[in-house]
Enzyme design. Structure first.
Site, PDB file in Angstrom:
ATOM      1  N   LYS A 154       1.008  -0.859  -0.216  1.00 57.86           N
ATOM      2  CA  LYS A 154       0.212  -0.004  -0.311  1.00 57.86           C
ATOM      3  C   LYS A 154       0.839   1.494   0.238  1.00 57.86           C
ATOM      4  CE  LYS A 154      -1.577   3.106   2.975  1.00 57.86           C
ATOM      5  NZ  LYS A 154      -2.167   4.181   2.549  1.00 57.86           N
ATOM      6  N   GLU A 229       9.568   1.303  11.008  1.00 63.66           N
ATOM      7  CA  GLU A 229      10.962   2.194  10.904  1.00 63.66           C
ATOM      8  C   GLU A 229       9.842   3.124  10.676  1.00 63.66           C
ATOM      9  OE1 GLU A 229      13.828   1.582  10.016  1.00 63.66           O
ATOM     10  OE2 GLU A 229      13.909  -0.820   9.504  1.00 63.66           O
ATOM     11  N   CYS A 263      13.175  10.692   6.978  1.00 64.92           N
ATOM     12  CA  CYS A 263      13.515  10.465   8.388  1.00 64.92           C
ATOM     13  C   CYS A 263      14.262  10.896   9.327  1.00 64.92           C
ATOM     14  CB  CYS A 263      13.138   8.558   9.122  1.00 64.92           C
ATOM     15  SG  CYS A 263      13.460   8.111   7.056  1.00 64.92           S
ATOM     16  N   GLU A 335       9.903  16.422  15.693  1.00 66.85           N
ATOM     17  CA  GLU A 335      10.054  15.286  14.357  1.00 66.85           C
ATOM     18  C   GLU A 335       9.792  16.657  13.250  1.00 66.85           C
ATOM     19  OE1 GLU A 335       8.988  12.039  12.054  1.00 66.85           O
ATOM     20  OE2 GLU A 335      11.178  11.873  11.129  1.00 66.85           O
TER      21      GLU A 335
HETATM   22  P1  TAP Z   1       2.345   8.316   8.409  1.00 66.85           P
HETATM   23  O1  TAP Z   1       0.968   9.485   8.167  1.00 66.85           O
HETATM   24  O2  TAP Z   1       2.162   7.192   9.722  1.00 66.85           O
HETATM   25  O3  TAP Z   1       2.048   6.975   7.257  1.00 66.85           O
HETATM   26  C1  TAP Z   1       2.428   6.187   6.657  1.00 66.85           C
HETATM   27  C2  TAP Z   1       1.604   5.565   5.951  1.00 66.85           C
HETATM   28  O4  TAP Z   1       0.885   4.347   6.382  1.00 66.85           O
HETATM   29  C3  TAP Z   1       1.164   5.734   4.982  1.00 66.85           C
HETATM   30  O5  TAP Z   1       0.713   4.577   3.890  1.00 66.85           O
HETATM   31  C4  TAP Z   1      -0.465   5.762   5.354  1.00 66.85           C
HETATM   32  O6  TAP Z   1      -1.609   5.177   4.375  1.00 66.85           O
HETATM   33  C5  TAP Z   1      -0.637   4.836   6.147  1.00 66.85           C
HETATM   34  N1  TAP Z   1      -0.951   4.703   7.538  1.00 66.85           N
HETATM   35  C6  TAP Z   1      -1.635   5.639   7.663  1.00 66.85           C
HETATM   36  N2  TAP Z   1      -2.387   5.223   9.468  1.00 66.85           N
HETATM   37  C7  TAP Z   1      -2.969   4.158   8.833  1.00 66.85           C
HETATM   38  C8  TAP Z   1      -3.251   3.035  10.101  1.00 66.85           C
HETATM   39  N3  TAP Z   1      -4.315   3.309  11.302  1.00 66.85           N
HETATM   40  N4  TAP Z   1      -3.564   1.543   9.731  1.00 66.85           N
HETATM   41  C9  TAP Z   1      -2.817   1.067   8.739  1.00 66.85           C
HETATM   42  N5  TAP Z   1      -1.401   2.138   7.771  1.00 66.85           N
HETATM   43  C10 TAP Z   1      -1.959   3.651   7.804  1.00 66.85           C
HETATM   44  O7  TAP Z   1       3.102   8.450   7.676  1.00 66.85           O
HETATM   45  P2  TAP Z   1       4.258   9.372   6.794  1.00 66.85           P
HETATM   46  O8  TAP Z   1       3.535  10.783   7.730  1.00 66.85           O
HETATM   47  O9  TAP Z   1       3.239   9.243   5.164  1.00 66.85           O
HETATM   48  O10 TAP Z   1       5.083   9.063   6.317  1.00 66.85           O
HETATM   49  C11 TAP Z   1       6.425  10.456   6.972  1.00 66.85           C
HETATM   50  C12 TAP Z   1       6.577   9.667   8.417  1.00 66.85           C
HETATM   51  O11 TAP Z   1       7.408   8.561   7.624  1.00 66.85           O
HETATM   52  C13 TAP Z   1       7.729  10.334   9.601  1.00 66.85           C
HETATM   53  O12 TAP Z   1       7.542   9.724  10.850  1.00 66.85           O
HETATM   54  C14 TAP Z   1       9.224   9.471   9.499  1.00 66.85           C
HETATM   55  O13 TAP Z   1      10.077  10.234  10.306  1.00 66.85           O
HETATM   56  C15 TAP Z   1       9.126   8.399   9.041  1.00 66.85           C
HETATM   57  N6  TAP Z   1      10.085   7.869   7.996  1.00 66.85           N
HETATM   58  C16 TAP Z   1      10.105   6.572   8.753  1.00 66.85           C
HETATM   59  C17 TAP Z   1      11.655   5.758   7.847  1.00 66.85           C
HETATM   60  C18 TAP Z   1      12.248   5.074   8.526  1.00 66.85           C
HETATM   61  S1  TAP Z   1      13.011   4.109   6.949  1.00 66.85           S
HETATM   62  N7  TAP Z   1      12.085   4.785   9.623  1.00 66.85           N
HETATM   63  C19 TAP Z   1      11.499   6.574   6.447  1.00 66.85           C
HETATM   64  C20 TAP Z   1      10.476   7.521   6.195  1.00 66.85           C
HETATM   65  C21 TAP Z   1       9.977   8.140   6.658  1.00 66.85           C
HETATM   66  P3  TAP Z   1      -2.152   7.278   3.884  1.00 66.85           P
HETATM   67  O14 TAP Z   1      -1.241   7.497   2.861  1.00 66.85           O
HETATM   68  O15 TAP Z   1      -3.383   7.132   4.060  1.00 66.85           O
HETATM   69  O16 TAP Z   1      -1.811   8.227   5.258  1.00 66.85           O
END
Ligand code: TAP
Length: 433
Positions: A154, A229, A263, A335
């Site tokens: 997804k 992650e 991240c 963050e």
């Molecule tokens: P999230 O809002 O957590 O979303 C990540 C993914 O999870 C999206 O595909 C999202 O779908 C999905 N999701 C949201 N709610 C969910 C639920 N209740 N059940 C299952 N899936 C769900 O993060 P983001 O804003 O996209 O990304 C930013 C965050 O990712 C930052 O905190 C960043 O640090 C972290 N990040 C970490 C890493 C590593 S490797 N540690 C790398 C990159 C990013 P939707 O598209 O519908 O929201």
């Protein structure tokens, strides 16, 4: 099936209309993946390796197309997007070597011997964020497939286009149907279903710590395997004995790369004087994310430097350096996930370590010093999963990657990554007459 429009964050113009997968459609895809897995796990290791190499070649042949698509969908500069498409190819190639090396052990025991097998888990659910849609997809997809699992991915709702195209390229490369499926849609729908469906035996989630905590709770109900992650708030520690010019020249890349939506962003520089080089970067992903980032630079914030950003449409935000602020300030603790960095002075080595560790996160960080003993002492003392010494970059697909503390659980990448996508079966064979 409903559909939704994907916007270009640099122009705010529509790029494409995409189906929003429903819960029922997700269940159907998981059922197809479950059936496909029985055949996929039986494909001879050498043949599975060949198919993954063909998949890598197909990605390579379409790398420019994928890069252009990412520029439109995510607003990444084209040079970065080309690197990201190349990363998918390289990660597939790297893990294509794994099927033929998935071997067990033989353990002599009284009255016989035990042999172990590295068995695939079944269907793996892969949930990807919007900041690096291609690399993060590949980090879960490639080792999971190499180990004989099928994958239902997804992508983030806002950035599904490259993942969808990579799904097509898998089929064009000859991967059997339903071995790798991409379901665009909402986390609250598709993501939730992947977490709660009993046939999904592992979740690989990359995203925020907040959502990661919910996913962990969901997986606990079925004792489902999980790699997390999550977020980061990493320090870039610059000692006085460092090559200050080099440290200063790379510091902007350490935090402003991908417009700070990284991240591993070193969003706390621990140093004396901040120095900022010009850097090129794209827009933020959406208007709401830009509003969120802007909250960290309210009127009256101690801005030491502010770069420029294009006027007109697009979710641009200028790179911003904040002079020392209190350790309770949100820009210091949270963050930000945008191009905003704080600079904090420290007294000595112990003080630098204490400040670096003063966060619930532990994903990444950098240490700048010409003293090798100090580099190793500080690297051992900083509570974080990935560090670089005299460099701003610490992520390589052939070395382990993952966070400490609230930055994650489990390790991705590197030669042992398949441990996370297999379970060990232990069989006793009697040698008694
Ligand atoms: P999230 O809002 O957590 O979303 C990540 C993914 O999870 C999206 O595909 C999202 O779908 C999905 N999701 C949201 N709610 C969910 C639920 N209740 N059940 C299952 N899936 C769900 O993060 P983001 O804003 O996209 O990304 C930013 C965050 O990712 C930052 O905190 C960043 O640090 C972290 N990040 C970490 C890493 C590593 S490797 N540690 C790398 C990159 C990013 P939707 O598209 O519908 O929201």
């Amino acid at each position: 099936m409903t559909s939704y429009t994907v916007l270009n964050p640099a122009t705010e113009q529509p790029v494409s209309t995409v189906p929003g997968t429903s819960s029922e459609e997700t269940d159907a895809a998981i059922a197809r993946a479950e059936v496909a897995q029985r055949a996929w796990r039986s494909v001879a290791p050498g043949d599975r390796a060949s198919l993954l190499r063909a998949f890598a070649a197909q990605v390579d042949a379409h790398a420019e197309e994928l890069a252009r698509l990412e520029v439109e969908n995510s607003g990444h500069p084209v040079g970065a997007a080309r690197w990201e498409a190349g990363q998918v190819r390289d990660v597939l190639q790297y893990y294509a070597a794994a099927p033929e090396r998935l071997i067990g052990k033989q353990i002599p025991v009284a009255g016989g011997l035990n042999v172990t097998f590295a068995e695939p888990l079944g269907v793996v659910g892969l949930i990807v964020p919007w900041n690096f849609p291609m690399p993060i997809l590949s980090w879960g997809m490639a080792p999971a497939l190499a180990a004989g699992n099928t994958v239902v991915a997804k992508p983030a709702e806002m950035t599904p286009l490259t993942a969808m195209r990579i799904g097509e390229l898998a089929l064009e490369a000859g991967l059997p149907e339903h071995v790798f499926q991409v379901l665009p849609g909402k986390g609250s729908v598709v993501g939730q279903r992947l977490v709660h469906h009993p046939a999904v035996r592992k979740i690989v989630f990359t995203g925020s710590t907040e959502v990661g905590q919910q996913i962990m709770a969901g997986c606990a109900k079925q004792v489902k395997r999980l790699t997390l992650e999550l977020g980061g708030k990493s320090a870039n520690i610059v000692f006085a004995d460092a090559d200050i010019e080099r440290a200063a020249a790379t510091a902007p890349y350490a935090v402003f790369d991908n417009a700070g939506q990284d991240c591993c962003a070193r969003s706390r520089i621990l140093v004396g004087d901040p120095t900022l080089a010009d850097t090129e970067m794209g827009p933020l992903i959406s208007a709401s994310h830009r509003a969120n980032v802007a909250k960290y630079v309210p009127d009256g914030a101690p801005v030491a430097f502010r770069g420029s950003a294009p006027a007109g449409p697009g979710y641009w935000f200028p790179p911003t350096v904040l002079a020392p602020i209190g350790s309770g300030a949100p820009a210091y603790t949270d963050e930000i996930f945008g191009p905003v960095v704080t600079v904090t002075p420290f007294e000595d080595e112990a003080d630098a370590i204490e400040i670096a560790n003063d966060t619930p996160y532990g994903l990444s960080g950098s240490i700048w010093t010409s003293n090798i003993g100090r580099a190793i002492r500080v690297a051992r003392a900083v509570e974080t999963g990935n560090l670089s010494v005299n460099s701003h970059s610490s992520v390589r697909y052939w070395t382990p990657f993952g966070g400490f503390k609230q930055s994650g659980l489990g390790r991705e990448l590197g030669p042992d990554a398949l441990d996370a996508f297999t379970e060990t079966k232990n069989v006793f064979i009697s040698t008694q007459e």
